[in-house]
Each structure stands twice: as C-alpha cells, then as structure tokens.
Design an enzyme around this catalytic site. Structure first.
Site, PDB file in Angstrom:
ATOM      1  N   ARG A  35      22.312  66.267  70.268  1.00 16.89           N
ATOM      2  CA  ARG A  35      23.492  65.389  70.201  1.00 16.89           C
ATOM      3  C   ARG A  35      24.478  65.815  69.113  1.00 16.89           C
ATOM      4  O   ARG A  35      24.102  66.018  67.969  1.00 16.89           O
ATOM      5  CB  ARG A  35      23.008  63.965  69.933  1.00 16.89           C
ATOM      6  CG  ARG A  35      24.106  62.958  69.749  1.00 16.89           C
ATOM      7  CD  ARG A  35      23.644  61.563  70.045  1.00 16.89           C
ATOM      8  NE  ARG A  35      22.619  61.067  69.126  1.00 16.89           N
ATOM      9  CZ  ARG A  35      22.023  59.887  69.281  1.00 16.89           C
ATOM     10  NH1 ARG A  35      22.301  59.126  70.310  1.00 16.89           N
ATOM     11  NH2 ARG A  35      21.111  59.499  68.415  1.00 16.89           N
ATOM     12  N   ARG A  46      11.539  57.337  64.554  1.00 21.48           N
ATOM     13  CA  ARG A  46      12.425  56.399  65.277  1.00 21.48           C
ATOM     14  C   ARG A  46      11.792  55.975  66.601  1.00 21.48           C
ATOM     15  O   ARG A  46      11.898  54.817  67.008  1.00 21.48           O
ATOM     16  CB  ARG A  46      13.802  57.035  65.502  1.00 21.48           C
ATOM     17  CG  ARG A  46      14.641  57.032  64.225  1.00 21.48           C
ATOM     18  CD  ARG A  46      15.782  58.013  64.279  1.00 21.48           C
ATOM     19  NE  ARG A  46      16.806  57.666  65.236  1.00 21.48           N
ATOM     20  CZ  ARG A  46      17.706  58.537  65.700  1.00 21.48           C
ATOM     21  NH1 ARG A  46      17.689  59.799  65.293  1.00 21.48           N
ATOM     22  NH2 ARG A  46      18.607  58.148  66.555  1.00 21.48           N
ATOM     23  N   LYS A  65      22.656  54.746  75.199  1.00 23.40           N
ATOM     24  CA  LYS A  65      23.279  53.420  75.054  1.00 23.40           C
ATOM     25  C   LYS A  65      24.739  53.536  74.606  1.00 23.40           C
ATOM     26  O   LYS A  65      25.615  52.892  75.163  1.00 23.40           O
ATOM     27  CB  LYS A  65      22.495  52.556  74.034  1.00 23.40           C
ATOM     28  CG  LYS A  65      21.036  52.319  74.413  1.00 23.40           C
ATOM     29  CD  LYS A  65      20.340  51.367  73.450  1.00 23.40           C
ATOM     30  CE  LYS A  65      20.172  51.916  72.040  1.00 23.40           C
ATOM     31  NZ  LYS A  65      19.270  53.077  71.934  1.00 23.40           N
ATOM     32  N   ARG A  77      16.948  44.702  67.723  1.00 23.48           N
ATOM     33  CA  ARG A  77      15.975  45.786  67.568  1.00 23.48           C
ATOM     34  C   ARG A  77      14.558  45.261  67.380  1.00 23.48           C
ATOM     35  O   ARG A  77      13.614  46.035  67.304  1.00 23.48           O
ATOM     36  CB  ARG A  77      16.289  46.579  66.325  1.00 23.48           C
ATOM     37  CG  ARG A  77      17.205  47.790  66.321  1.00 23.48           C
ATOM     38  CD  ARG A  77      16.952  48.882  67.261  1.00 23.48           C
ATOM     39  NE  ARG A  77      17.140  50.209  66.713  1.00 23.48           N
ATOM     40  CZ  ARG A  77      18.293  50.857  66.695  1.00 23.48           C
ATOM     41  NH1 ARG A  77      19.389  50.318  67.146  1.00 23.48           N
ATOM     42  NH2 ARG A  77      18.338  52.090  66.226  1.00 23.48           N
ATOM     43  N   ARG A 105      24.400  63.761  63.551  1.00 25.78           N
ATOM     44  CA  ARG A 105      23.939  62.649  62.707  1.00 25.78           C
ATOM     45  C   ARG A 105      22.785  63.105  61.823  1.00 25.78           C
ATOM     46  O   ARG A 105      21.925  63.867  62.268  1.00 25.78           O
ATOM     47  CB  ARG A 105      23.432  61.507  63.602  1.00 25.78           C
ATOM     48  CG  ARG A 105      24.532  60.634  64.119  1.00 25.78           C
ATOM     49  CD  ARG A 105      24.044  59.666  65.158  1.00 25.78           C
ATOM     50  NE  ARG A 105      22.822  58.943  64.803  1.00 25.78           N
ATOM     51  CZ  ARG A 105      22.356  57.915  65.500  1.00 25.78           C
ATOM     52  NH1 ARG A 105      22.996  57.489  66.571  1.00 25.78           N
ATOM     53  NH2 ARG A 105      21.246  57.318  65.141  1.00 25.78           N
TER      54      ARG A 105
HETATM   55  P1  AMP Z   1      21.390  53.735  66.115  1.00 24.15           P
HETATM   56  O1  AMP Z   1      22.717  54.362  65.938  1.00 24.15           O
HETATM   57  O2  AMP Z   1      21.449  52.464  66.930  1.00 24.15           O
HETATM   58  O3  AMP Z   1      20.342  54.694  66.626  1.00 24.15           O
HETATM   59  O4  AMP Z   1      20.903  53.273  64.660  1.00 24.15           O
HETATM   60  C1  AMP Z   1      20.715  54.203  63.610  1.00 24.15           C
HETATM   61  C2  AMP Z   1      19.849  53.574  62.539  1.00 24.15           C
HETATM   62  O5  AMP Z   1      20.519  52.413  62.007  1.00 24.15           O
HETATM   63  C3  AMP Z   1      18.492  53.055  63.003  1.00 24.15           C
HETATM   64  O6  AMP Z   1      17.513  54.070  63.024  1.00 24.15           O
HETATM   65  C4  AMP Z   1      18.204  51.986  61.944  1.00 24.15           C
HETATM   66  O7  AMP Z   1      17.799  52.563  60.716  1.00 24.15           O
HETATM   67  C5  AMP Z   1      19.580  51.383  61.708  1.00 24.15           C
HETATM   68  N1  AMP Z   1      19.850  50.251  62.647  1.00 24.15           N
HETATM   69  C6  AMP Z   1      20.782  50.208  63.639  1.00 24.15           C
HETATM   70  N2  AMP Z   1      20.766  49.032  64.264  1.00 24.15           N
HETATM   71  C7  AMP Z   1      19.782  48.301  63.680  1.00 24.15           C
HETATM   72  C8  AMP Z   1      19.256  47.000  63.896  1.00 24.15           C
HETATM   73  N3  AMP Z   1      19.735  46.194  64.872  1.00 24.15           N
HETATM   74  N4  AMP Z   1      18.241  46.583  63.089  1.00 24.15           N
HETATM   75  C9  AMP Z   1      17.765  47.364  62.096  1.00 24.15           C
HETATM   76  N5  AMP Z   1      18.193  48.609  61.847  1.00 24.15           N
HETATM   77  C10 AMP Z   1      19.200  49.089  62.632  1.00 24.15           C
END
Ligand code: AMP
Length: 217
Positions: free
Chosen positions: A127, A171, A13, A88, A160
């Site tokens: 990554r 996740r 994404k 989400r 990360r």
């Molecule tokens: P991402 O970079 O989108 O994979 O997000 C990393 C982490 O941030 C996720 O595993 C969640 O813990 C938190 N996170 C990101 N976006 C959201 C969201 N829209 N709602 C809740 N938690 C989020």
C-alpha cells in the site's frame, strides 16, 4: 444514512469508503486518518497515540470516543457518516449506540469486507498513498504509475509507518481478538452484510452500492 465499514486491516475499507462518498455524498470518518493527522502535526493527541499505533495495538477507547462524539454531534454529519476503522471493539460498538441515541440518529448498515489473510499481507505491504490527492495504490495490484499519469500528476507516494510486516502480524492479531467479535454484535442487530472483499476493486464497490441502494430506497 449512517454506515459502518468493517473488516481486517488491508480489507479495503478506506478505498471503498471513498467510492461510497463519491457516489452518495456521505462523508467518510476514519479514526485512523484522524490519528495519523494528529501524529503528523505533533499535537498532544499525536504524541499520546504515536507509539501504540506504531506497535499495531489499539489506542484507548476514551480518545476514540471523543473523536467520534465530535463528529456525531456536528449537525453537518447528522445521519450521514461512513465509519471507517470504528468501532474496533465491543466497548466502542456499545458507546457508538449510546452516542447515536444521544444525538437522535440510527445505524443503517454494517458492511463487512471479507478477505483472506495472505491477501491482506500483500495489500498492506504494497500500500502507498499519493501525498497530494490522498488516493491509495498498491505496488502489487494497482501500481502507482496510474496516479502519476491519470490523477493529480504528483509523484510523492508515502507508505504508512505501520504498514510493515512486523506490525501487520500484531494488527491482524488485534483484529482477531478485539474487532472480530463486533461482527456478531451487528449480526444480532440484523444490519450486517458480508461482502466478498477478494474481488476486483470495482466489483466490490458494485456489491456495496447494491446493498446501500436497497436500504436507502
Ligand atoms: P487504521 O487506519 O484504521 O488501520 O488505523 C491505524 C491505527 O490507528 C490502528 O492500528 C490503531 O492503532 C489506531 N486506531 C484507528 N482506529 C481506532 C479505533 N477505533 N480504536 C482504537 N485504535 C484505533
């Protein structure tokens, strides 16, 4: 136009959002990036979300909705956001609808990147991101020497903290339980398109560009 990029962790994404931004000049709003910045600077928000992010769970809807309203309410972003990592869960999808209504905006497309689980694990564990230009590489599929040679000349690549095998399992489970139902929400609205996210990076962008171009015209 406003666009949502959907798909499990590691589907690409963030990478594809960057390509869409380059081509169409629509800014990417990544809730994950905003939260990671908060953790990095050690703000109150960062301290609140650090542990839950490290465990692979979702942070509270209230926190996320504040971050999103902040952007949607900004005239600079009016009807020109690529949402990456949001919504989400179903609650967030409904709140997004209310916010769009409140600020007189519409959602044009929800693009779902479909990728098999075994590939996702490799994409996530491999990554790395360049600390200088923020470009993402993959030690299996797109080795970072490209960045050193062609992009910004930096060598500091970061992984990360939640990109480890233990957290990935959580996740992916969180995605199946909480995020997967969001696909049906946008399918019923008639704005969801599935994309084959298993292809090579540029082939995926081509699919996305074709769909976006058709909706923009
Ligand atoms: P991402 O970079 O989108 O994979 O997000 C990393 C982490 O941030 C996720 O595993 C969640 O813990 C938190 N996170 C990101 N976006 C959201 C969201 N829209 N709602 C809740 N938690 C989020």
């Amino acid at each position: 136009m406003n666009v949502i990029l959907l798909g499990p962790p590691g589907a690409g994404k963030g990478t594809q959002a960057q390509f869409i931004t380059q081509r169409y000049g629509i800014p990417q709003i990544s809730t994950g990036d905003m939260l990671r910045s908060a953790v990095k600077v050690g703000s109150d928000l960062g301290l609140k979300v650090k542990d839950i992010m490290a465990s692979g769970g979702l942070v509270s809807d209230e926190i996320i909705n504040n971050l999103i309203e902040n952007k949607i309410s900004n005239p600079e972003y009016k009807n020109r956001i690529i949402f990456d990592g949001f919504p989400r869960n179903l609650e967030q999808a409904k709140i997004l609808d209310n916010l769009l209504k409140k600020y007189n905006q519409q959602m044009s497309l929800a693009l779902n990147l479909k990728v098999d689980n075994q590939i996702l694990v490799k994409r996530i564990t491999g990554r790395v991101t360049c600390s200088a230009c923020n470009k993402t590489f993959n030690t299996f599929f797109d080795p970072p020497k490209n960045c050193e040679l062609k992009e910004c000349g930096q060598r500091k690549l970061i992984t990360r903290s939640d990109d480890n095998e233990e957290t990935i399992v959580k996740r992916l489970k969180t995605y199946d339980e909480k995020t997967f139902p969001v696909l049906d929400y946008y399918l019923k609205k008639g704005i969801m398109k599935n994309i084959d996210g298993m292809q090579e990076i540029n082939a995926i962008s081509d699919q996305l560009f074709t769909i976006i171009a058709a909706v923009r015209s």
